[in-house]
Design an enzyme around this catalytic site. Structure first.
Site, PDB file in Angstrom:
ATOM      1  N   LYS A  90     -50.547 -29.537  75.361  1.00  0.00           N
ATOM      2  CA  LYS A  90     -50.998 -29.461  73.946  1.00  0.00           C
ATOM      3  C   LYS A  90     -50.914 -31.045  73.447  1.00  0.00           C
ATOM      4  O   LYS A  90     -51.733 -31.415  72.983  1.00  0.00           O
ATOM      5  CB  LYS A  90     -50.035 -28.697  73.356  1.00  0.00           C
ATOM      6  CG  LYS A  90     -50.118 -28.840  71.473  1.00  0.00           C
ATOM      7  CD  LYS A  90     -48.781 -28.579  70.943  1.00  0.00           C
ATOM      8  CE  LYS A  90     -47.667 -29.181  71.426  1.00  0.00           C
ATOM      9  NZ  LYS A  90     -46.608 -29.161  70.446  1.00  0.00           N
ATOM     10  N   LEU A  98     -41.435 -25.427  65.529  1.00  0.00           N
ATOM     11  CA  LEU A  98     -42.533 -24.479  66.240  1.00  0.00           C
ATOM     12  C   LEU A  98     -43.251 -25.198  67.274  1.00  0.00           C
ATOM     13  O   LEU A  98     -43.464 -26.285  67.476  1.00  0.00           O
ATOM     14  CB  LEU A  98     -43.246 -23.774  65.054  1.00  0.00           C
ATOM     15  CG  LEU A  98     -42.587 -23.204  63.909  1.00  0.00           C
ATOM     16  CD1 LEU A  98     -43.220 -23.092  62.530  1.00  0.00           C
ATOM     17  CD2 LEU A  98     -42.061 -21.915  64.365  1.00  0.00           C
ATOM     18  N   LYS A 116     -45.484 -39.592  67.372  1.00  0.00           N
ATOM     19  CA  LYS A 116     -45.000 -38.756  68.296  1.00  0.00           C
ATOM     20  C   LYS A 116     -46.014 -38.785  69.517  1.00  0.00           C
ATOM     21  O   LYS A 116     -45.806 -38.587  70.734  1.00  0.00           O
ATOM     22  CB  LYS A 116     -44.715 -37.461  67.633  1.00  0.00           C
ATOM     23  CG  LYS A 116     -44.085 -36.315  68.635  1.00  0.00           C
ATOM     24  CD  LYS A 116     -42.998 -36.541  69.515  1.00  0.00           C
ATOM     25  CE  LYS A 116     -42.956 -35.401  70.430  1.00  0.00           C
ATOM     26  NZ  LYS A 116     -42.032 -35.804  71.325  1.00  0.00           N
TER      27      LYS A 116
END
Ligand code: NAD
Length: 330
Positions: A274, A93, A199
């Site tokens: 983001k 998502l 990440k």
């Protein structure tokens, strides 16, 4: 006291036995739920189907669901319905609020999850949210792990992604077995949340390198060099990196990457923005100096404001060259 210890030990053994039984039940042949069928998730789910898995899918966008249904996937009405049918569920998502909605919402996975189910979130989100969801999953006797990916849409299609996994060591083999159908490297980073930490550090570096490659190629182009020639030199020189040799930002230098498709598909600039925001929050919380990460965030934030949000993050090259043209015309 002795008696209490015995009761505790007996219950713990019972829980472990139940848990192992559930772990066996979700062996490699059990169906896999897949929620989030966008640029990455669509290809990942396809690879599971291609390797003989029964896949139950859900996405808010009907067209994305239909594509997978046509390839043999079963469709769930909502995340809860997927959870009723699958003991292993993967989510892919956009960001933290979407993950909270899909796991914790009224029709969310945890409202219907089976005890012992394995829940693997491959989205890139705030490590704190991964820990929050993991705790709530554990209250329902399910196991949650974070497993964000690297490699982009090309690797998602080719089933050659790298997964950075955070979660219990005892569950790692089961997760690895599943993820190897969609990737080549599955690395355990530590406890829940550490996959996300790895990440966001990687993506901060990726954004910085993509901006650097774009700046250099734009300058070379302004000085009269063919970007293809300059890229081929960089790729055997000290400036070589993934952004130059695999995902070059100049249209036509490499076929099949987003820059050669008008920056469509790929990894949206809004998603990069983001990730850079997550990295900056982590940097502030740990008082770590990240001057280039902070500049990269400002660059992508400006791009999003100027309408590049859905364009691949390599469109920073287009942004730089267009800005420059505007300056020259003024
Ligand atoms: P995307 O926007 O293409 O896909 C996200 C999908 O989630 C969409 O299909 C959307 O409809 C669906 N979705 C959103 N909310 C939902 C909900 N409540 N219920 C069900 N479905 C919902 O994004 P993407 O590019 O596939 O990236 C997914 C994640 O992977 C992001 O966290 C991104 O940062 C990360 N990632 C992307 C890339 C890349 O190259 N695209 C590379 C590495 C990591």
């Amino acid at each position: 006291m002795f008696c209490l210890k015995r009761i505790f030990s007996y219950n713990l053994n019972w829980i472990c036995r139940q848990f192992s039984a559930s772990a066996a039940a979700r062996g490699s042949q059990t169906p896999v739920g897949f929620i989030g069928l966008g640029n990455m998730g669509g290809s990942m789910a396809e690879n599971l189907l291609a390797t003989g898995h029964r896949v139950i899918v859900y996405d808010k966008v009907q067209d994305s669901v239909k594509l997978l249904q046509d390839k043999g996937a079963v469709v769930g009405k909502n995340p809860a319905e997927v959870a009723q049918q699958a003991e292993r569920i993967i989510t892919m998502l956009p960001s933290s609020p979407h993950v909270q909605e899909v796991y914790l919402g009224p029709d969310g996975i945890l409202s219907a999850v089976k005890g012992g189910a394995l829940l693997v979130d491959c989205s890139t989100i705030d490590p704190a949210v991964a820990i929050e969801v993991s705790k709530k999953a554990s209250d329902k006797a399910a196991v949650f792990m974070d497993a964000p990916v690297s490699g982009g849409v090309v690797a998602a299609k080719a089933a050659s992604l790298t997964f950075m996994v955070g979660g219990q060591e005892t569950e790692f083999d089961a997760v690895k077995e599943l993820l190897l159908h969609m990737g080549k490297n599955v690395i355990r980073c530590g406890i829940v949340g550490t996959g996300q930490t790895a990440k966001i550090c990687n993506n901060m570096l990726l954004a910085i390198s993509m901006i650097g490659v774009s700046e250099a190629l734009n300058l070379g182009s302004r000085l009269g060099l063919d970007p293809k020639t300059l890229s081929s030199i960089m790729n055997i020189s000290t400036g070589r990196c993934w952004s130059s040799d695999t995902y070059n930002p100049v249209p036509g230098v490499i076929e099949g990457v987003p820059s050669s498709n008008n920056y469509n598909g790929g990894f949206g600039s809004a998603l990069m923005c983001k990730d850079l925001g997550l990295a900056q929050t982590a940097a502030i919380n740990t008082q770590t100096p990240t001057p280039l990460g902070s500049q990269a965030l400002q660059m992508y934030r400006t791009m999003v404001m100027k309408g590049y949000g859905l364009k691949d993050f390599s469109s920073v090259y287009k942004y730089l060259s267009t800005e420059e043209e505007c300056e020259t015309k003024n």
